[in-house]
Scaffold this active site. Structure first.
Site, PDB file in Angstrom:
ATOM      1  N   GLU A   1      16.370  -1.893-102.497  1.00  0.00           N
ATOM      2  CA  GLU A   1      16.577  -0.539-101.984  1.00  0.00           C
ATOM      3  C   GLU A   1      15.596  -0.175-100.873  1.00  0.00           C
ATOM      4  OE1 GLU A   1      17.989   2.319-105.196  1.00  0.00           O
ATOM      5  OE2 GLU A   1      15.881   2.755-104.829  1.00  0.00           O
ATOM      6  N   PRO A   2      15.600  -0.928 -99.796  1.00  0.00           N
ATOM      7  CA  PRO A   2      14.624  -0.674 -98.745  1.00  0.00           C
ATOM      8  C   PRO A   2      15.023   0.494 -97.840  1.00  0.00           C
ATOM      9  CG  PRO A   2      16.092  -2.430 -98.093  1.00  0.00           C
ATOM     10  CD  PRO A   2      16.504  -2.042 -99.484  1.00  0.00           C
ATOM     11  N   GLY A   3      14.068   1.261 -97.428  1.00  0.00           N
ATOM     12  CA  GLY A   3      14.306   2.284 -96.410  1.00  0.00           C
ATOM     13  C   GLY A   3      13.554   1.905 -95.142  1.00  0.00           C
TER      14      GLY A   3
ATOM     15  N   TYR B   1      -0.279  11.509 -94.399  1.00  0.00           N
ATOM     16  CA  TYR B   1      -0.847  10.350 -95.108  1.00  0.00           C
ATOM     17  C   TYR B   1      -1.946   9.663 -94.311  1.00  0.00           C
ATOM     18  CZ  TYR B   1       4.114  10.744 -96.526  1.00  0.00           C
ATOM     19  OH  TYR B   1       5.363  11.200 -96.902  1.00  0.00           O
TER      20      TYR B   1
ATOM     21  N   CYS C   1      -0.298  24.820 -83.844  1.00  0.00           N
ATOM     22  CA  CYS C   1      -1.498  25.649 -83.954  1.00  0.00           C
ATOM     23  C   CYS C   1      -2.334  25.304 -85.191  1.00  0.00           C
ATOM     24  CB  CYS C   1      -1.103  27.101 -83.983  1.00  0.00           C
ATOM     25  SG  CYS C   1      -0.037  27.445 -85.379  1.00  0.00           S
TER      26      CYS C   1
ATOM     27  N   TYR D   1      11.031   7.770 -91.784  1.00  0.00           N
ATOM     28  CA  TYR D   1      10.301   8.985 -92.157  1.00  0.00           C
ATOM     29  C   TYR D   1       9.742   9.686 -90.921  1.00  0.00           C
ATOM     30  CZ  TYR D   1      10.842   6.446 -96.500  1.00  0.00           C
ATOM     31  OH  TYR D   1      11.379   5.748 -97.550  1.00  0.00           O
TER      32      TYR D   1
HETATM   33  N1  LLP Z   1      14.063   4.058-103.559  1.00  0.00           N
HETATM   34  C1  LLP Z   1      13.495   5.172-104.010  1.00  0.00           C
HETATM   35  C2  LLP Z   1      13.897   5.687-105.318  1.00  0.00           C
HETATM   36  C3  LLP Z   1      12.520   5.836-103.236  1.00  0.00           C
HETATM   37  O1  LLP Z   1      11.952   6.940-103.701  1.00  0.00           O
HETATM   38  C4  LLP Z   1      12.166   5.309-101.985  1.00  0.00           C
HETATM   39  C5  LLP Z   1      11.171   5.989-101.148  1.00  0.00           C
HETATM   40  C6  LLP Z   1      12.816   4.139-101.527  1.00  0.00           C
HETATM   41  C7  LLP Z   1      13.752   3.518-102.360  1.00  0.00           C
HETATM   42  C8  LLP Z   1      12.552   3.519-100.191  1.00  0.00           C
HETATM   43  O2  LLP Z   1      11.239   3.153-100.031  1.00  0.00           O
HETATM   44  P1  LLP Z   1      10.800   2.344 -98.707  1.00  0.00           P
HETATM   45  O3  LLP Z   1      11.528   1.030 -98.717  1.00  0.00           O
HETATM   46  O4  LLP Z   1      11.180   3.152 -97.532  1.00  0.00           O
HETATM   47  O5  LLP Z   1       9.331   2.196 -98.854  1.00  0.00           O
HETATM   48  N2  LLP Z   1       7.436   9.486 -96.394  1.00  0.00           N
HETATM   49  C9  LLP Z   1       6.659   8.321 -96.800  1.00  0.00           C
HETATM   50  C10 LLP Z   1       7.443   7.378 -97.646  1.00  0.00           C
HETATM   51  C11 LLP Z   1       8.068   8.046 -98.866  1.00  0.00           C
HETATM   52  C12 LLP Z   1       8.908   7.109 -99.685  1.00  0.00           C
HETATM   53  C13 LLP Z   1       9.660   7.842-100.749  1.00  0.00           C
HETATM   54  N3  LLP Z   1      10.543   7.044-101.516  1.00  0.00           N
HETATM   55  C14 LLP Z   1       6.113   7.645 -95.554  1.00  0.00           C
HETATM   56  O6  LLP Z   1       6.345   8.142 -94.449  1.00  0.00           O
HETATM   57  O7  LLP Z   1       5.413   6.637 -95.658  1.00  0.00           O
END
Ligand code: LLP
Length: 413
Positions: free
Chosen positions: A271-273, A314, A341, A370
């Protein structure tokens, strides 16, 4: 060279940062279609276990046009809200290919997901009971918390004893009672322990613990192992990439042996984002002012934290390239700030950059994950446009810039 990363990739195709800013305004999110597709393909060949899917975690970037490309590449999707379910379906994902990973949702949201025909994952015994009341006899997935977490910042660690996510393994009997009470069929379990790992070993450990949780249940159709795949944000310092081939070669035998032992052709989901979208985008902004305050030099830009929130949230690092009509060979430390500001509105502190001038354009690398999705209208600033450099090198506007009218849209009742 200060623009070495994008040059090497021919990131801007037939256009240039200057042309793009002139045409679409500053700041501007620019995406590259080839890179996006390449990242999709890398993960689509992660393991050689045959029954697996890559579920793009759309919270990282839910631009409709990008979602369509990812969908065409054959990925499935997750969703975190009715809004994400809605855009996923608009983008062409079939409901059966969407996993709704719900978190503390109300009855209406849960019902929306059930009516949409997506698989629902619940995050507590309490929400399992809500699902059971709304959909007795239905199929459900449960997110477990393996008791350990990982991530680049404490705010993005989503497993472990101090986070709100997932069901505590000690509550297994309660889970089984609720499943029985509402005649629910548990078809999958999922976990996500946190965001951004650069060494595969922590992910492999997470996978093993997820599989040991799965052993408590028979007839599972799938096991979702979560995301978190990291990208090198310090490219200009030579940071190495996550070794996907190595990770895949460790995962394949683990998954294969486990499935053989479990006795079914269970499906594994990743489940990569971030990994899919981060490197496909550069955020462009303009240097509007150069100033020195009490011996600290600042570049004042339009890259406020309303546009990219990661640094203020972060302390995240993003490499910066400089595009200048009058490039300098000299470098110096400078703090790059935005136009919001608040004094925390810093995109890069004491960064060594070529000497900057008003009118220079900055390219903030790896801004695709993000980035836009966490942008806001704080200070009543307009969220930027998004442009795609298509595979043939031409550009296409894929989201227009906000207008002043957009700021008062919700008052027009
Ligand atoms: N699955 C679930 C249930 C999640 O909560 C997340 C991310 C992902 C998959 C995907 O994770 P990834 O592969 O993108 O690491 N805003 C933060 C990251 C928050 C991630 C939240 N959940 C940033 O900018 O680093």
């Amino acid at each position: 060279m200060s623009n070495s990363v994008t040059n090497k990739l021919n990131f801007y195709g037939n256009t240039t940062p200057f042309d793009l800013i002139e045409k679409y305004g500053s700041p501007l999110y620019v995406y590259n279609e080839n890179i996006l597709k390449e990242k999709c393909r890398e993960l689509m060949s992660l393991v050689s276990y045959p029954n697996f899917s890559v579920n793009y975690s759309v919270k990282a970037n839910s631009n409709l046009e990008l979602l369509k490309i990812v969908c065409e590449e054959g990925l499935n999707a997750d969703a975190m809200s009715p809004g994400e379910i809605f855009v996923n379906i608009m983008a062409g994902y079939k409901p059966e290919n969407i996993l709704y990973i719900s978190n503390n949702v109300d009855k209406e949201e849960m019902q929306y997901a059930i009516d949409a025909g997506v698989t629902v994952s619940v995050d507590s015994v309490s929400q399992l009971a809500l699902f059971g009341k709304l959909n007795p006899g239905g199929k459900v997935c449960i997110r477990f918390n393996p008791g350990v977490g990982a991530g680049h910042h404490e705010k993005v660690i989503t497993g472990g004893k101090k986070t709100k996510f997932g069901v505590d393994m000690d509550l297994l009997d309660d889970v089984k009672d609720v499943l029985k009470k509402y005649d629910l069929k548990l078809i999958g379990i999922n976990q996500h322990i946190g965001s951004l790992f650069m060494e595969g070993d922590s992910y492999v450990e997470g996978v093993k613990s997820c599989l040991s949780i799965a052993e408590n249940f028979s007839n599972l159709e799938f096991i979702d192992l979560g995301g978190g795949f990291g990208i090198p944000y310090h490219k200009l310092d030579g940071e190495s990439r996550l070794d996907l081939a190595d990770l895949g070669s460790k995962l394949t035998p683990i998954l294969t042996e486990w499935a053989n032992k479990y006795g079914s052709n269970v499906k594994f989901k990743f489940e990569p984002g971030r990994y899919i979208v981060a490197e496909s985008s550069v955020l462009l902004g303009t240097v509007n002012a150069i100033k020195t305050n009490y011996s600290n030099k600042y570049a004042g830009t339009d890259l406020g934290f309303n546009v990219l929130a990661r640094p203020i949230m972060y302390d995240s690092h993003h490499d910066i390239e400089v595009y200048s009509q009058t490039p300098s060979n000299e470098t110096e430390p400078i703090t790059v700030v935005g136009n919001i500001c608040e004094s925390g509105d810093i995109i890069a502190k004491d960064r060594i950059l070529p000497v900057l001038n008003e009118g220079d354009i900055l390219g903030v690398l790896d801004a695709g994950a993000y980035g836009y999705c966490m942008s806001s209208n704080y200070n009543n600033r307009l969220r930027p446009a998004e442009v795609l450099i298509q595979s043939d090198g031409t550009e296409r506007l894929i989201r227009r810039r906000d207008t002043l009218q957009d700021l008062i849209r919700n008052f027009q009742v």
